[in-house]
Scaffold this motif. Structure first.
Motif, PDB file in Angstrom:
ATOM      1  N   GLN A  76     -10.946  -7.493   7.939  1.00  0.00           N
ATOM      2  CA  GLN A  76     -11.541  -6.222   7.546  1.00  0.00           C
ATOM      3  C   GLN A  76     -10.461  -5.160   7.347  1.00  0.00           C
ATOM      4  O   GLN A  76      -9.553  -5.031   8.157  1.00  0.00           O
ATOM      5  CB  GLN A  76     -12.529  -5.772   8.612  1.00  0.00           C
ATOM      6  CG  GLN A  76     -13.317  -4.554   8.248  1.00  0.00           C
ATOM      7  CD  GLN A  76     -14.383  -4.248   9.280  1.00  0.00           C
ATOM      8  OE1 GLN A  76     -14.554  -4.947  10.265  1.00  0.00           O
ATOM      9  NE2 GLN A  76     -15.106  -3.186   9.062  1.00  0.00           N
ATOM     10  N   VAL A  77     -10.598  -4.393   6.252  1.00  0.00           N
ATOM     11  CA  VAL A  77      -9.701  -3.273   5.964  1.00  0.00           C
ATOM     12  C   VAL A  77     -10.562  -2.095   5.532  1.00  0.00           C
ATOM     13  O   VAL A  77     -11.461  -2.242   4.708  1.00  0.00           O
ATOM     14  CB  VAL A  77      -8.689  -3.624   4.847  1.00  0.00           C
ATOM     15  CG1 VAL A  77      -7.895  -2.402   4.445  1.00  0.00           C
ATOM     16  CG2 VAL A  77      -7.760  -4.731   5.291  1.00  0.00           C
ATOM     17  N   HIS A  78     -10.273  -0.930   6.099  1.00  0.00           N
ATOM     18  CA  HIS A  78     -10.959   0.301   5.707  1.00  0.00           C
ATOM     19  C   HIS A  78      -9.928   1.211   5.057  1.00  0.00           C
ATOM     20  O   HIS A  78      -8.923   1.552   5.680  1.00  0.00           O
ATOM     21  CB  HIS A  78     -11.589   0.988   6.922  1.00  0.00           C
ATOM     22  CG  HIS A  78     -12.291   2.256   6.580  1.00  0.00           C
ATOM     23  ND1 HIS A  78     -13.622   2.276   6.219  1.00  0.00           N
ATOM     24  CD2 HIS A  78     -11.854   3.527   6.514  1.00  0.00           C
ATOM     25  CE1 HIS A  78     -13.961   3.537   5.956  1.00  0.00           C
ATOM     26  NE2 HIS A  78     -12.905   4.308   6.133  1.00  0.00           N
ATOM     27  N   VAL A  79     -10.166   1.583   3.801  1.00  0.00           N
ATOM     28  CA  VAL A  79      -9.271   2.466   3.061  1.00  0.00           C
ATOM     29  C   VAL A  79      -9.943   3.825   2.947  1.00  0.00           C
ATOM     30  O   VAL A  79     -11.101   3.928   2.540  1.00  0.00           O
ATOM     31  CB  VAL A  79      -8.970   1.896   1.658  1.00  0.00           C
ATOM     32  CG1 VAL A  79      -8.067   2.838   0.886  1.00  0.00           C
ATOM     33  CG2 VAL A  79      -8.328   0.520   1.767  1.00  0.00           C
ATOM     34  N   ASP A  80      -9.194   4.874   3.304  1.00  0.00           N
ATOM     35  CA  ASP A  80      -9.697   6.235   3.250  1.00  0.00           C
ATOM     36  C   ASP A  80      -8.925   6.990   2.174  1.00  0.00           C
ATOM     37  O   ASP A  80      -7.739   6.734   1.969  1.00  0.00           O
ATOM     38  CB  ASP A  80      -9.501   6.902   4.619  1.00  0.00           C
ATOM     39  CG  ASP A  80     -10.200   8.229   4.731  1.00  0.00           C
ATOM     40  OD1 ASP A  80     -11.283   8.384   4.149  1.00  0.00           O
ATOM     41  OD2 ASP A  80      -9.649   9.127   5.399  1.00  0.00           O
ATOM     42  N   GLY A  81      -9.574   7.902   1.488  1.00  0.00           N
ATOM     43  CA  GLY A  81      -8.940   8.709   0.453  1.00  0.00           C
ATOM     44  C   GLY A  81      -9.852   8.806  -0.755  1.00  0.00           C
ATOM     45  O   GLY A  81     -11.015   8.436  -0.712  1.00  0.00           O
ATOM     46  N   PHE A  95       0.840  -1.187   0.000  1.00  0.00           N
ATOM     47  CA  PHE A  95       0.000   0.000   0.000  1.00  0.00           C
ATOM     48  C   PHE A  95       0.878   1.241   0.000  1.00  0.00           C
ATOM     49  O   PHE A  95       1.972   1.251   0.559  1.00  0.00           O
ATOM     50  CB  PHE A  95      -0.971   0.019   1.193  1.00  0.00           C
ATOM     51  CG  PHE A  95      -0.313   0.138   2.535  1.00  0.00           C
ATOM     52  CD1 PHE A  95      -0.127   1.375   3.126  1.00  0.00           C
ATOM     53  CD2 PHE A  95       0.108  -0.983   3.216  1.00  0.00           C
ATOM     54  CE1 PHE A  95       0.476   1.491   4.365  1.00  0.00           C
ATOM     55  CE2 PHE A  95       0.707  -0.889   4.449  1.00  0.00           C
ATOM     56  CZ  PHE A  95       0.887   0.358   5.027  1.00  0.00           C
ATOM     57  N   ASP A  96       0.410   2.264  -0.681  1.00  0.00           N
ATOM     58  CA  ASP A  96       1.003   3.588  -0.638  1.00  0.00           C
ATOM     59  C   ASP A  96      -0.117   4.585  -0.917  1.00  0.00           C
ATOM     60  O   ASP A  96      -1.284   4.207  -0.921  1.00  0.00           O
ATOM     61  CB  ASP A  96       2.191   3.734  -1.601  1.00  0.00           C
ATOM     62  CG  ASP A  96       1.841   3.489  -3.063  1.00  0.00           C
ATOM     63  OD1 ASP A  96       0.684   3.739  -3.466  1.00  0.00           O
ATOM     64  OD2 ASP A  96       2.732   3.059  -3.815  1.00  0.00           O
ATOM     65  N   GLU A  97       0.215   5.830  -1.151  1.00  0.00           N
ATOM     66  CA  GLU A  97      -0.808   6.859  -1.323  1.00  0.00           C
ATOM     67  C   GLU A  97      -1.616   6.708  -2.606  1.00  0.00           C
ATOM     68  O   GLU A  97      -2.680   7.286  -2.738  1.00  0.00           O
ATOM     69  CB  GLU A  97      -0.176   8.246  -1.289  1.00  0.00           C
ATOM     70  CG  GLU A  97       0.346   8.628   0.075  1.00  0.00           C
ATOM     71  CD  GLU A  97       0.877  10.041   0.118  1.00  0.00           C
ATOM     72  OE1 GLU A  97       0.998  10.689  -0.953  1.00  0.00           O
ATOM     73  OE2 GLU A  97       1.165  10.513   1.217  1.00  0.00           O
ATOM     74  N   LEU A 142      -4.729   3.467   5.085  1.00  0.00           N
ATOM     75  CA  LEU A 142      -5.424   2.368   5.755  1.00  0.00           C
ATOM     76  C   LEU A 142      -5.864   2.880   7.125  1.00  0.00           C
ATOM     77  O   LEU A 142      -5.043   3.109   8.000  1.00  0.00           O
ATOM     78  CB  LEU A 142      -4.510   1.155   5.919  1.00  0.00           C
ATOM     79  CG  LEU A 142      -4.033   0.483   4.639  1.00  0.00           C
ATOM     80  CD1 LEU A 142      -3.143  -0.708   4.979  1.00  0.00           C
ATOM     81  CD2 LEU A 142      -5.196   0.045   3.787  1.00  0.00           C
ATOM     82  N   LYS A 143      -7.168   3.089   7.286  1.00  0.00           N
ATOM     83  CA  LYS A 143      -7.688   3.584   8.560  1.00  0.00           C
ATOM     84  C   LYS A 143      -7.893   2.454   9.550  1.00  0.00           C
ATOM     85  O   LYS A 143      -7.707   2.625  10.737  1.00  0.00           O
ATOM     86  CB  LYS A 143      -9.003   4.332   8.353  1.00  0.00           C
ATOM     87  CG  LYS A 143      -8.801   5.764   7.939  1.00  0.00           C
ATOM     88  CD  LYS A 143     -10.091   6.509   7.961  1.00  0.00           C
ATOM     89  CE  LYS A 143     -10.247   7.206   9.281  1.00  0.00           C
ATOM     90  NZ  LYS A 143     -11.370   8.133   9.309  1.00  0.00           N
ATOM     91  N   LEU A 144      -8.306   1.295   9.051  1.00  0.00           N
ATOM     92  CA  LEU A 144      -8.558   0.149   9.912  1.00  0.00           C
ATOM     93  C   LEU A 144      -7.966  -1.076   9.245  1.00  0.00           C
ATOM     94  O   LEU A 144      -8.169  -1.291   8.056  1.00  0.00           O
ATOM     95  CB  LEU A 144     -10.064  -0.062  10.119  1.00  0.00           C
ATOM     96  CG  LEU A 144     -10.481  -1.364  10.802  1.00  0.00           C
ATOM     97  CD1 LEU A 144     -10.109  -1.322  12.273  1.00  0.00           C
ATOM     98  CD2 LEU A 144     -11.959  -1.600  10.631  1.00  0.00           C
TER      99      LEU A 144
END
Length: 72
Positions: A43-48, A11-13, A34-36
């Motif tokens: 479970q994975v929460h991706v923000d952006g 993962f990166d920006e 990665l917020k969570l």
């Protein structure tokens, strides 16, 4: 938020690569974070800003997109 995640490959920006129980999901966008991350719960929460989500099944065959797979 994605569930069924078994591994975060990278993962990166600009890109997040996740292995799930159904194959590999690739999320592309800007300012991704990665917020969570709960691999125990899968479970994975991706923000952006998400530009695309593609899904590749275990046979290496790319589908029309993650959402097409969800609603197939």
């Amino acid at each position: 938020t994605l569930t069924g995640v078994t591994e975060v490959e990278s993962f990166d920006e600009k890109m997040v690569v996740l292995h799930t129980t159904l194959g590999t999901a690739v999320i592309r966008g800007q300012s991704l974070h990665l917020k969570l991350l709960s691999l125990d719960g899968g479970q994975v929460h991706v923000d952006g800003t998400v530009d695309s989500i593609t899904y590749e099944d275990d046979r290496g065959k790319q589908s029309g997109g993650f959402f097409a797979r969800l609603f197939h």
